[in-house]
Design a protein around this motif. Structure first.
Motif, mmCIF file in Angstrom:
data_model
loop_
_atom_site.group_PDB
_atom_site.id
_atom_site.type_symbol
_atom_site.label_atom_id
_atom_site.label_comp_id
_atom_site.label_asym_id
_atom_site.label_seq_id
_atom_site.Cartn_x
_atom_site.Cartn_y
_atom_site.Cartn_z
ATOM 1 N N GLN A 11 0.466 -1.497 -0.414
ATOM 2 C CA GLN A 11 0.489 -0.094 -0.122
ATOM 3 C C GLN A 11 0.405 1.207 -0.126
ATOM 4 O O GLN A 11 1.791 1.288 0.364
ATOM 5 C CB GLN A 11 -1.052 0.131 1.283
ATOM 6 C CG GLN A 11 -1.603 -1.775 1.181
ATOM 7 C CD GLN A 11 -2.671 -0.885 -0.233
ATOM 8 O OE1 GLN A 11 -3.438 -0.364 -0.144
ATOM 9 N NE2 GLN A 11 -2.341 -2.787 -0.356
ATOM 10 N N SER A 12 0.562 2.520 -0.571
ATOM 11 C CA SER A 12 1.155 4.023 -0.853
ATOM 12 C C SER A 12 0.830 3.949 0.954
ATOM 13 O O SER A 12 0.248 3.800 2.241
ATOM 14 C CB SER A 12 0.993 4.725 -1.688
ATOM 15 O OG SER A 12 -1.098 4.960 -1.313
ATOM 16 N N TRP A 14 0.085 6.663 1.471
ATOM 17 C CA TRP A 14 -1.403 8.098 1.673
ATOM 18 C C TRP A 14 -2.398 6.917 1.595
ATOM 19 O O TRP A 14 -3.034 7.968 1.926
ATOM 20 C CB TRP A 14 -1.377 9.264 1.150
ATOM 21 C CG TRP A 14 -0.771 8.614 -0.571
ATOM 22 C CD1 TRP A 14 -1.643 8.543 -1.376
ATOM 23 C CD2 TRP A 14 0.261 8.729 -1.533
ATOM 24 N NE1 TRP A 14 -1.485 8.035 -2.984
ATOM 25 C CE2 TRP A 14 -0.058 7.950 -2.314
ATOM 26 C CE3 TRP A 14 1.664 8.633 -0.692
ATOM 27 C CZ2 TRP A 14 1.180 7.618 -3.623
ATOM 28 C CZ3 TRP A 14 2.840 8.550 -1.935
ATOM 29 C CH2 TRP A 14 2.311 8.422 -3.084
ATOM 30 N N SER A 15 -2.152 6.065 1.291
ATOM 31 C CA SER A 15 -3.823 4.741 1.442
ATOM 32 C C SER A 15 -4.335 4.857 2.415
ATOM 33 O O SER A 15 -5.565 4.085 2.170
ATOM 34 C CB SER A 15 -3.905 4.203 0.561
ATOM 35 O OG SER A 15 -2.703 3.244 0.476
ATOM 36 N N ALA A 19 0.310 0.267 5.249
ATOM 37 C CA ALA A 19 1.428 0.706 5.191
ATOM 38 C C ALA A 19 2.509 1.437 6.606
ATOM 39 O O ALA A 19 2.862 0.570 7.428
ATOM 40 C CB ALA A 19 2.200 2.424 4.331
ATOM 41 N N ASP A 43 2.167 -0.510 -5.065
ATOM 42 C CA ASP A 43 1.734 0.987 -4.942
ATOM 43 C C ASP A 43 2.956 1.110 -3.700
ATOM 44 O O ASP A 43 3.285 1.743 -2.855
ATOM 45 C CB ASP A 43 0.931 1.063 -4.649
ATOM 46 C CG ASP A 43 -0.420 1.236 -5.638
ATOM 47 O OD1 ASP A 43 0.774 1.706 -6.553
ATOM 48 O OD2 ASP A 43 -0.963 1.458 -5.198
ATOM 49 N N PHE A 46 6.405 3.025 -3.459
ATOM 50 C CA PHE A 46 5.697 4.767 -3.021
ATOM 51 C C PHE A 46 6.239 5.074 -1.730
ATOM 52 O O PHE A 46 6.510 6.185 -1.705
ATOM 53 C CB PHE A 46 4.188 5.493 -3.616
ATOM 54 C CG PHE A 46 3.817 5.604 -4.751
ATOM 55 C CD1 PHE A 46 3.881 6.035 -5.768
ATOM 56 C CD2 PHE A 46 2.830 4.556 -5.456
ATOM 57 C CE1 PHE A 46 4.157 6.042 -6.680
ATOM 58 C CE2 PHE A 46 2.275 4.811 -5.997
ATOM 59 C CZ PHE A 46 4.066 5.517 -7.553
ATOM 60 N N GLN A 47 6.441 4.248 -0.433
ATOM 61 C CA GLN A 47 6.755 4.612 0.904
ATOM 62 C C GLN A 47 8.208 4.610 0.325
ATOM 63 O O GLN A 47 8.478 5.501 1.237
ATOM 64 C CB GLN A 47 6.992 3.270 1.384
ATOM 65 C CG GLN A 47 5.581 3.258 1.758
ATOM 66 C CD GLN A 47 5.492 1.632 2.763
ATOM 67 O OE1 GLN A 47 5.873 1.423 3.241
ATOM 68 N NE2 GLN A 47 4.364 0.585 2.579
ATOM 69 N N GLN A 52 8.906 12.991 0.469
ATOM 70 C CA GLN A 52 7.129 12.986 -0.035
ATOM 71 C C GLN A 52 6.738 14.499 1.197
ATOM 72 O O GLN A 52 7.431 14.834 2.029
ATOM 73 C CB GLN A 52 6.873 11.419 0.564
ATOM 74 C CG GLN A 52 7.294 10.344 -0.124
ATOM 75 C CD GLN A 52 6.583 9.473 0.390
ATOM 76 O OE1 GLN A 52 6.043 9.162 0.992
ATOM 77 N NE2 GLN A 52 7.324 7.718 0.456
ATOM 78 N N SER A 83 7.247 -3.309 -10.001
ATOM 79 C CA SER A 83 7.108 -2.246 -9.257
ATOM 80 C C SER A 83 7.524 -0.575 -9.446
ATOM 81 O O SER A 83 6.688 0.652 -9.948
ATOM 82 C CB SER A 83 6.333 -2.808 -7.821
ATOM 83 O OG SER A 83 5.854 -3.548 -7.563
ATOM 84 N N ARG A 87 6.182 2.256 -12.190
ATOM 85 C CA ARG A 87 5.304 3.707 -10.792
ATOM 86 C C ARG A 87 6.557 5.278 -11.000
ATOM 87 O O ARG A 87 5.979 5.907 -10.282
ATOM 88 C CB ARG A 87 5.191 3.824 -9.742
ATOM 89 C CG ARG A 87 3.999 2.763 -8.844
ATOM 90 C CD ARG A 87 3.932 1.442 -8.294
ATOM 91 N NE ARG A 87 2.949 1.191 -8.316
ATOM 92 C CZ ARG A 87 2.799 -0.700 -9.224
ATOM 93 N NH1 ARG A 87 3.632 -0.752 -9.757
ATOM 94 N NH2 ARG A 87 1.506 -1.392 -8.614
#
Length: 119
Positions: A11-12, A14-15, A19, A43, A46-47, A52, A83, A87
């Motif tokens: 998981q990203s 911000w989802s 995470a 996703d 994205f971490q 960020q 991945s 992305r």
């Protein structure tokens, strides 16, 4: 002998809380010196994105948790090459030293661990 564990974070940052929960599991396991690793997949990569700004999304910053991994003895960090590429993330700019794995190496990695937790 302690059983080995692979945490897969998909998981990203911000989802939602997933995470952060994955990182909490890894940090707790590291505190108890369990043999474990963390794989950033889908996703979850994205971490690893640099620079960020989670405050814009009213989310907490995971950077401190990620940087604490080494202090807790969690040195086995992996990211899925597919991945990252899909992305638009360049592995040379990632803020953590992760081993980037292709699809074949991902399967081998998962098979090395006694327990696999996917979040």
């Amino acid at each position: 002998m302690a059983r080995s564990m692979l945490i897969i974070t998909r998981q990203s940052p911000w989802s939602g809380p997933t995470a952060r929960e994955a990182l909490d599991i890894v940090l707790a396991g590291g505190a108890f010196e369990l043999p474990l690793a963390l794989l950033f997949l889908d996703d979850g990569v994205f971490q690893l994105a640099p620079a960020q700004q989670p405050a814009h999304l009213q989310q907490k910053d995971l950077t401190a948790n990620l940087q604490a991994l080494a202090m807790f003895g969690v040195d086995s960090l992996f990211a899925a090459k597919r991945s990252l590429e899909s992305r638009g993330l360049d592995e040379t700019t990632l803020p953590l030293p992760v081993e980037v794995l292709d699809d074949a190496a991902l399967g081998a990695l998962i098979n090395r661990y006694d327990h696999v937790i996917t979040l």
